[in-house]
Design an enzyme around this catalytic site. Structure first.
Site, PDB file in Angstrom:
ATOM      1  N   LYS A   1     -78.123 -31.162  47.529  1.00 40.43           N
ATOM      2  CA  LYS A   1     -77.452 -32.253  46.849  1.00 40.43           C
ATOM      3  C   LYS A   1     -76.998 -33.257  47.917  1.00 40.43           C
ATOM      4  CE  LYS A   1     -78.394 -30.948  43.001  1.00 40.43           C
ATOM      5  NZ  LYS A   1     -79.226 -31.812  42.155  1.00 40.43           N
TER       6      LYS A   1
ATOM      7  N   LYS B   1     -86.428 -31.345  32.519  1.00 40.85           N
ATOM      8  CA  LYS B   1     -85.250 -30.661  31.990  1.00 40.85           C
ATOM      9  C   LYS B   1     -85.367 -30.616  30.469  1.00 40.85           C
ATOM     10  CE  LYS B   1     -81.847 -31.496  35.607  1.00 40.85           C
ATOM     11  NZ  LYS B   1     -82.381 -32.227  36.755  1.00 40.85           N
TER      12      LYS B   1
END
Ligand code: MG
Length: 367
Positions: free
Chosen positions: A165, A265
Site C-alpha cells: 500500500k 473485485k
C-alpha cells in the site's frame, strides 16, 4: 422455484493486525460486513456477503449495502433465483447503479443455483481451470522498514506475491518499494498499489525512480485519464483497479491498452454474473486478473475461490484470502490458505454454511 424471503445481518470483522491503512491517510480497524440469505419456497437458501473497504475507498459503504438491500428486496420476492439474468434485470429496474448493493443478492442466487444443480459454483462458472489459486498478501501502509519486515514474515508463511500500500509521500513510497523489493527473491511478485493516491507528477517521479526494479504499478491516480497518462510513461507492468468498475469501462480500457492486469473485485462490479463476464473478456484479450473483492470474511473468500478456480492459471495473476486477515470465522467450510495458495470446495453452490446461530436477530427481514 421462487424467492420467499431475504434476510441480512450486520457483523463486525476485527483485524489480526489491528489496522489496515492505505493511501490518503485512510484506514479501517473493524470491518463492517453484511451477510445475506435468500430463502426459497423449495427450502433451499442461498448466502452471500458484502464488505466495502470503509466508506472512502469506492463509492460504497457498509450501511449503504443494507439500505440498498431494503430498496431492492421487495422487487425480488416471487422471482426465480436460478434465472440470474432476470434477477439482475429486476435489480437494475428497482435501483439504478449501486453495483455493490446488488452483488450479495446476485451471489446468493448463484449459491441457490449451485445447490439446486448439485454442483459447486466453479463448475457453473466455467469449470475447474486450475488446481490451486495463488494468493497475494496486502501490506498495510507503514514505514518502509516495517513493511519490509512484514513482507519477510508473510513470505515465511508461504506467500510469494505482495501488494504494497503506497500512494503516500512520493519519496517515502520510492523507499517503500526499494526496501521491499530488496528482501524478495527474483521469482517473487511485488505490486505497488497507490490506490489513487498520487498526482500525475508524483506518479511520474515514482515510476521513473523505480524503473530499474521488477515491480508492478497499480492505480496511481484517481481518474482513468490520469492513470492512462502514467501508463504511457512507464515500462513497468501496469494494473488498474478502482476505475474498472464494470464491463463497459473494461472494454474502453482494453481498446486503449490501458493496463496489463485488472483487479476484478466481485462486489465492485455487481456480483458473480458481471464478474464472470469481465473475467471472460480478460481471458479473451490476454489480460491478467487479480480476482478478489473489496474486503470480507469466509463467504466473500469462498466466492473469490470459485471464480478464481474457474479461471486459467496463466490469467489468474493472484487472488485474496480475506478470511486470513480477520479474527472472526463466520462460515463453516470456507477455503483456508495452505502456504500461499487456496482452493474452492467441491460442495454444491458456494459450499459454505454461515454460523447464523452466532449472528443474532437479522437486521433486515423481508418476506
Ligand atoms: Mg488495488
Amino acid at each position: 422455484m421462487k424467492i420467499t424471503g431475504i434476510k441480512a445481518w450486520q457483523i463486525d470483522l476485527p483485524l489480526k493486525e489491528g489496522r489496515y491503512s492505505w493511501s490518503n491517510g485512510n484506514f479501517v480497524e473493524i470491518f463492517d460486513t453484511t451477510v445475506v440469505a435468500v430463502e426459497t419456497d423449495e427450502g433451499v437458501t442461498g448466502y452471500a456477503e458484502c464488505c466495502p473497504l470503509g466508506s472512502a475507498y469506492l463509492p460504497a459503504y457498509a450501511r449503504g449495502v443494507r439500505s440498498g438491500i431494503r430498496e431492492i428486496a421487495p422487487a425480488l420476492i416471487g422471482l426465480d433465483p436460478t434465472n440470474l439474468g432476470a434477477i439482475n434485470r429486476a435489480m437494475d429496474s428497482a435501483l439504478r447503479g449501486h453495483a455493490y448493493v446488488k452483488a450479495p443478492l446476485d451471489i446468493a442466487c448463484w449459491d441457490i443455483l449451485g445447490k439446486a444443480a448439485g454442483q459447486p459454483l466453479y463448475t457453473l462458472l466455467g469449470g475447474a481451470a486450475q488446481e490451486q489459486i495463488a494468493l497475494y498478501r496486502a501490506i498495510s501502509q507503514e514505514a518502509p522498514e516495517v513493511m519490509a519486515r512484514k513482507i519477510a514474515g508473510y513470505r515465511a508463511e508461504g506467500y510469494t506475491k505482495f501488494q504494497l500500500k503506497v500512494g503516500g509521500d512520493a519519496d517515502e513510497d520510492i523507499a517503500r518499494i526499494r526496501a521491499c523489493r530488496n528482501i524478495l527473491e527474483p521469482s517473487d511478485v511485488l505490486v505497488a498499489d497507490a490506490n489513487t493516491g498520487w498526482t500525475r507528477a508524483e506518479a511520474a517521479r515514482v515510476v521513473a525512480a523505480v524503473a530499474d526494479l521488477d515491480v508492478y504499478i497499480e492505480q496511481p491516480c484517481p481518474t482513468y485519464e490520469e492513470s492512462l497518462s502514467v501508463r504511457r510513461r512507464t515500462a513497468r507492468p501496469f494494473v488498474l483497479d478502482e476505475v474498472i468498475e464494470g464491463p463497459q469501462m473494461l472494454a474502453r480500457a482494453l481498446a486503449d491498452d490501458a493496463m496489463d492486469v485488472i483487479n476484478l473485485k466481485i462486489s465492485k462490479v455487481g456480483g458473480l454474473t458481471k464478474a464472470r463476464l469481465m473475467r471472460d473478456m480478460c481471458v479473451a484479450s490476454g489480460t491478467l486478473m487479480t480476482i478478489e473483492d473489496t474486503w470480507g470474511g469466509d463467504i466473500v473468500t469462498a466466492a473469490i475461490a470459485h471464480l478464481a478456480l474457474s479461471t486459467p492459471a496463466e490469467f489468474c495473476f493472484s487472488a485474496t484470502d480475506f478470511n486470513s486477515y480477520g479474527t472472526r470465522d463466520i462460515a463453516d467450510g470456507a477455503p483456508k490458505r495452505v502456504d500461499g495458495f487456496m482452493t474452492a470446495c467441491d460442495r454444491p453452490g458456494l459450499g459454505v454454511t454461515p454460523m447464523i446461530d452466532g449472528f443474532g436477530d437479522p437486521d433486515i427481514c423481508f418476506s
